[in-house]
Design a protein around this motif. Structure first.
Motif, PDB file in Angstrom:
ATOM      1  N   GLY A   9      37.150  16.933  30.778  1.00 17.86           N
ATOM      2  CA  GLY A   9      37.681  16.358  29.554  1.00 17.86           C
ATOM      3  C   GLY A   9      38.812  17.167  28.940  1.00 17.86           C
ATOM      4  O   GLY A   9      39.401  16.761  27.949  1.00 17.86           O
ATOM      5  N   SER A  10      39.144  18.318  29.536  1.00 16.30           N
ATOM      6  CA  SER A  10      40.218  19.154  29.004  1.00 16.30           C
ATOM      7  C   SER A  10      41.564  18.727  29.584  1.00 16.30           C
ATOM      8  O   SER A  10      41.633  18.127  30.651  1.00 16.30           O
ATOM      9  CB  SER A  10      39.969  20.626  29.347  1.00 16.30           C
ATOM     10  N   ASP A  11      42.624  19.052  28.862  1.00 18.29           N
ATOM     11  CA  ASP A  11      43.967  18.761  29.358  1.00 18.29           C
ATOM     12  C   ASP A  11      44.414  19.913  30.248  1.00 18.29           C
ATOM     13  O   ASP A  11      44.975  20.901  29.776  1.00 18.29           O
ATOM     14  CB  ASP A  11      44.930  18.579  28.193  1.00 18.29           C
ATOM     15  N   ILE A  12      44.163  19.781  31.535  1.00 15.50           N
ATOM     16  CA  ILE A  12      44.457  20.875  32.467  1.00 15.50           C
ATOM     17  C   ILE A  12      45.952  21.139  32.597  1.00 15.50           C
ATOM     18  O   ILE A  12      46.353  22.203  33.078  1.00 15.50           O
ATOM     19  CB  ILE A  12      43.848  20.603  33.864  1.00 15.50           C
ATOM     20  N   LEU A  13      46.786  20.207  32.158  1.00 15.23           N
ATOM     21  CA  LEU A  13      48.233  20.425  32.213  1.00 15.23           C
ATOM     22  C   LEU A  13      48.662  21.520  31.236  1.00 15.23           C
ATOM     23  O   LEU A  13      49.745  22.072  31.359  1.00 15.23           O
ATOM     24  CB  LEU A  13      48.981  19.130  31.902  1.00 15.23           C
ATOM     25  N   LYS A  14      47.789  21.841  30.271  1.00 11.40           N
ATOM     26  CA  LYS A  14      48.104  22.883  29.289  1.00 11.40           C
ATOM     27  C   LYS A  14      47.581  24.250  29.700  1.00 11.40           C
ATOM     28  O   LYS A  14      47.789  25.232  29.003  1.00 11.40           O
ATOM     29  CB  LYS A  14      47.532  22.500  27.917  1.00 11.40           C
ATOM     30  N   GLY A  15      46.880  24.320  30.838  1.00 12.29           N
ATOM     31  CA  GLY A  15      46.417  25.618  31.323  1.00 12.29           C
ATOM     32  C   GLY A  15      44.922  25.714  31.497  1.00 12.29           C
ATOM     33  O   GLY A  15      44.158  25.009  30.828  1.00 12.29           O
ATOM     34  N   VAL A  16      44.522  26.588  32.399  1.00 14.41           N
ATOM     35  CA  VAL A  16      43.109  26.825  32.704  1.00 14.41           C
ATOM     36  C   VAL A  16      42.895  28.327  32.869  1.00 14.41           C
ATOM     37  O   VAL A  16      43.766  29.029  33.391  1.00 14.41           O
ATOM     38  CB  VAL A  16      42.676  26.082  33.990  1.00 14.41           C
ATOM     39  N   ASN A  17      41.750  28.829  32.436  1.00 14.58           N
ATOM     40  CA  ASN A  17      41.402  30.243  32.564  1.00 14.58           C
ATOM     41  C   ASN A  17      40.435  30.405  33.740  1.00 14.58           C
ATOM     42  O   ASN A  17      39.383  29.763  33.771  1.00 14.58           O
ATOM     43  CB  ASN A  17      40.747  30.717  31.257  1.00 14.58           C
ATOM     44  N   TYR A  18      40.776  31.266  34.689  1.00 13.73           N
ATOM     45  CA  TYR A  18      39.964  31.447  35.898  1.00 13.73           C
ATOM     46  C   TYR A  18      39.195  32.771  35.898  1.00 13.73           C
ATOM     47  O   TYR A  18      38.579  33.135  36.900  1.00 13.73           O
ATOM     48  CB  TYR A  18      40.859  31.386  37.141  1.00 13.73           C
ATOM     49  N   ALA A  19      39.218  33.489  34.791  1.00 18.41           N
ATOM     50  CA  ALA A  19      38.608  34.821  34.729  1.00 18.41           C
ATOM     51  C   ALA A  19      37.107  34.772  34.993  1.00 18.41           C
ATOM     52  O   ALA A  19      36.445  33.767  34.741  1.00 18.41           O
ATOM     53  CB  ALA A  19      38.868  35.444  33.362  1.00 18.41           C
ATOM     54  N   SER A  20      36.588  35.883  35.503  1.00 10.13           N
ATOM     55  CA  SER A  20      35.154  35.997  35.787  1.00 10.13           C
ATOM     56  C   SER A  20      34.706  37.420  35.471  1.00 10.13           C
ATOM     57  O   SER A  20      35.301  38.390  35.950  1.00 10.13           O
ATOM     58  CB  SER A  20      34.884  35.673  37.255  1.00 10.13           C
ATOM     59  N   ALA A  21      33.672  37.546  34.665  1.00  7.86           N
ATOM     60  CA  ALA A  21      33.203  38.861  34.221  1.00  7.86           C
ATOM     61  C   ALA A  21      32.884  39.782  35.393  1.00  7.86           C
ATOM     62  O   ALA A  21      32.261  39.367  36.368  1.00  7.86           O
ATOM     63  CB  ALA A  21      31.966  38.699  33.342  1.00  7.86           C
ATOM     64  N   ALA A  22      33.342  41.031  35.281  1.00  3.23           N
ATOM     65  CA  ALA A  22      33.072  42.101  36.257  1.00  3.23           C
ATOM     66  C   ALA A  22      33.794  41.933  37.582  1.00  3.23           C
ATOM     67  O   ALA A  22      33.684  42.784  38.461  1.00  3.23           O
ATOM     68  CB  ALA A  22      31.568  42.264  36.513  1.00  3.23           C
ATOM     69  N   SER A  23      34.543  40.849  37.768  1.00  6.02           N
ATOM     70  CA  SER A  23      35.200  40.621  39.056  1.00  6.02           C
ATOM     71  C   SER A  23      36.479  41.436  39.177  1.00  6.02           C
ATOM     72  O   SER A  23      37.020  41.944  38.193  1.00  6.02           O
ATOM     73  CB  SER A  23      35.514  39.137  39.229  1.00  6.02           C
ATOM     74  N   GLY A  24      36.965  41.532  40.408  1.00 11.93           N
ATOM     75  CA  GLY A  24      38.173  42.287  40.653  1.00 11.93           C
ATOM     76  C   GLY A  24      39.016  41.693  41.757  1.00 11.93           C
ATOM     77  O   GLY A  24      38.821  40.547  42.179  1.00 11.93           O
ATOM     78  N   ILE A  25      39.937  42.487  42.242  1.00 10.48           N
ATOM     79  CA  ILE A  25      40.807  42.085  43.345  1.00 10.48           C
ATOM     80  C   ILE A  25      40.013  42.037  44.644  1.00 10.48           C
ATOM     81  O   ILE A  25      40.196  41.138  45.468  1.00 10.48           O
ATOM     82  CB  ILE A  25      41.992  43.073  43.475  1.00 10.48           C
ATOM     83  N   LEU A  26      39.109  42.996  44.818  1.00 14.56           N
ATOM     84  CA  LEU A  26      38.281  43.057  46.018  1.00 14.56           C
ATOM     85  C   LEU A  26      37.009  42.236  45.837  1.00 14.56           C
ATOM     86  O   LEU A  26      36.425  42.220  44.750  1.00 14.56           O
ATOM     87  CB  LEU A  26      37.916  44.509  46.335  1.00 14.56           C
ATOM     88  N   ASN A  27      36.570  41.600  46.904  1.00  7.98           N
ATOM     89  CA  ASN A  27      35.374  40.751  46.835  1.00  7.98           C
ATOM     90  C   ASN A  27      34.130  41.536  46.431  1.00  7.98           C
ATOM     91  O   ASN A  27      33.247  41.030  45.735  1.00  7.98           O
ATOM     92  CB  ASN A  27      35.125  40.072  48.181  1.00  7.98           C
ATOM     93  N   GLU A  28      34.041  42.788  46.862  1.00  8.82           N
ATOM     94  CA  GLU A  28      32.820  43.570  46.607  1.00  8.82           C
ATOM     95  C   GLU A  28      32.710  44.060  45.175  1.00  8.82           C
ATOM     96  O   GLU A  28      31.609  44.346  44.682  1.00  8.82           O
ATOM     97  CB  GLU A  28      32.778  44.776  47.551  1.00  8.82           C
ATOM     98  N   THR A  29      33.822  44.144  44.482  1.00  7.07           N
ATOM     99  CA  THR A  29      33.822  44.686  43.127  1.00  7.07           C
ATOM    100  C   THR A  29      32.901  43.901  42.200  1.00  7.07           C
ATOM    101  O   THR A  29      32.960  42.676  42.133  1.00  7.07           O
ATOM    102  CB  THR A  29      35.257  44.689  42.552  1.00  7.07           C
ATOM    103  N   GLY A  30      32.021  44.624  41.500  1.00  4.12           N
ATOM    104  CA  GLY A  30      31.136  44.014  40.519  1.00  4.12           C
ATOM    105  C   GLY A  30      29.912  43.331  41.082  1.00  4.12           C
ATOM    106  O   GLY A  30      29.119  42.759  40.329  1.00  4.12           O
ATOM    107  N   THR A  31      29.721  43.404  42.409  1.00  5.08           N
ATOM    108  CA  THR A  31      28.588  42.681  43.005  1.00  5.08           C
ATOM    109  C   THR A  31      27.243  43.241  42.564  1.00  5.08           C
ATOM    110  O   THR A  31      26.229  42.538  42.625  1.00  5.08           O
ATOM    111  CB  THR A  31      28.669  42.705  44.544  1.00  5.08           C
ATOM    112  N   HIS A  32      27.200  44.492  42.111  1.00  8.48           N
ATOM    113  CA  HIS A  32      25.923  45.060  41.658  1.00  8.48           C
ATOM    114  C   HIS A  32      25.427  44.376  40.383  1.00  8.48           C
ATOM    115  O   HIS A  32      24.247  44.463  40.057  1.00  8.48           O
ATOM    116  CB  HIS A  32      26.057  46.574  41.435  1.00  8.48           C
ATOM    117  N   TRP A  33      26.321  43.663  39.667  1.00 10.66           N
ATOM    118  CA  TRP A  33      25.920  42.929  38.476  1.00 10.66           C
ATOM    119  C   TRP A  33      25.369  41.544  38.816  1.00 10.66           C
ATOM    120  O   TRP A  33      24.763  40.896  37.966  1.00 10.66           O
ATOM    121  CB  TRP A  33      27.112  42.751  37.525  1.00 10.66           C
TER     122      TRP A  33
END
Length: 269
Positions: A9-33
């Motif tokens: 229902g959001s207007d995706i043409l205005k932008g979307v946030n893809y952030a994820s807590a504790a995540s990083g550039i590397l796949n393994e980063t933050g996996t302990h959480w």
């Protein structure tokens, strides 16, 4: 902007946030959480949104024209240190790599994902450097030596990443003449302009009662004046600091803060 997980229902043409807590550039980063979404998965999520934009605008060409105008604000990497390199009890990256080698690994993976974004239409990139992580309250509490306000080795460790990110900006601006990449040096911003006026205290005193994870304990009252301390919990700054950061990134006083231009000029291209 709405999070990717709840864009219905959001207007995706205005932008979307893809952030994820504790995540990083590397796949393994933050996996302990536990479960999280690393950078490459965030890029895949963006591709899913691009498919929806194609349908909204009736063609992939119109979608690319739209995305060419959008600002891609990419702020990632600090967790690869806090939730990986400095967390020796969970990860062996600090044993395998020197700080310079680790920065190379991170920027190499980072560059792959930026190229993926470019391939689907991204043209305006603001890449955000890492702040001195050794001055974050959680790191001071856990690792600072008596008499030292910050953890020097942690501050020193992120310098190669910021340097290599700047070199990547130069390289990509030559490699992709149809695009523009800029670097926001947040560490420099901390001593310049609005942010300097806000961040005056370094220490472990924060605005809320924190648990073992460094985050606010649920249902506990925070401090009455949210502007007295630069940090809200043991990792995250108060809103006033983020607003000052944004103002400095948008209207940077020097190229030391925003290289080779600030966001206000980037979005006008």
């Amino acid at each position: 902007m709405p999070p990717f997980a709840n864009t219905s229902g959001s207007d995706i043409l205005k932008g979307v946030n893809y952030a994820s807590a504790a995540s990083g550039i590397l796949n393994e980063t933050g996996t302990h959480w536990g479960e999280h979404i690393p950078l490459n998965k965030q890029v895949e999520n963006h591709k899913a949104i691009v498919s929806q934009i194609n349908k909204k605008l009736t063609s992939s060409e119109k979608a690319k024209e739209h995305l060419n105008k959008c600002l891609y604000y990419v702020n990632i990497g600090s967790n690869d240190y806090i939730n990986n390199y400095f967390l020796k009890e969970h990860y062996d990256s600090s044993k395998k790599f020197s700080p310079d080698q680790y920065a190379k690994v991170l920027v190499k993976e980072y560059s792959k994902n930026l190229k993926e974004l470019h391939s689907v239409g991204a043209r305006k990139f603001a890449l955000i450097g890492i702040v001195p992580l050794g001055c974050v309250p959680a790191e001071i509490s856990a690792r600072a030596k008596p008499g030292f306000p910050c953890v020097k080795e942690e501050n020193d460790a992120v310098i190669p990443f910021n340097d290599k990110l700047k070199s990547l900006v130069d390289r990509f601006n030559k490699e992709f003449p149809d695009s523009k990449f800029i670097l926001i040096n947040t560490a420099e911003a901390l001593s310049t302009g609005p942010t300097k006026d806000v961040v005056q205290v370094i220490g472990t005193d924060v605005c809320c009662k924190v648990g073992s994870n460094g985050l606010c304990v649920p249902n506990k009252k925070a401090c009455k004046s949210r502007n007295e301390k630069p940090f809200f919990d043991s990792y995250h700054s108060i809103e006033l600091v983020y607003k000052a950061d944004a103002e400095t990134a948008y209207h940077a006083p020097t190229t030391k803060v925003a290289y080779p231009m600030d966001i206000s000029h980037l979005v006008k291209l």
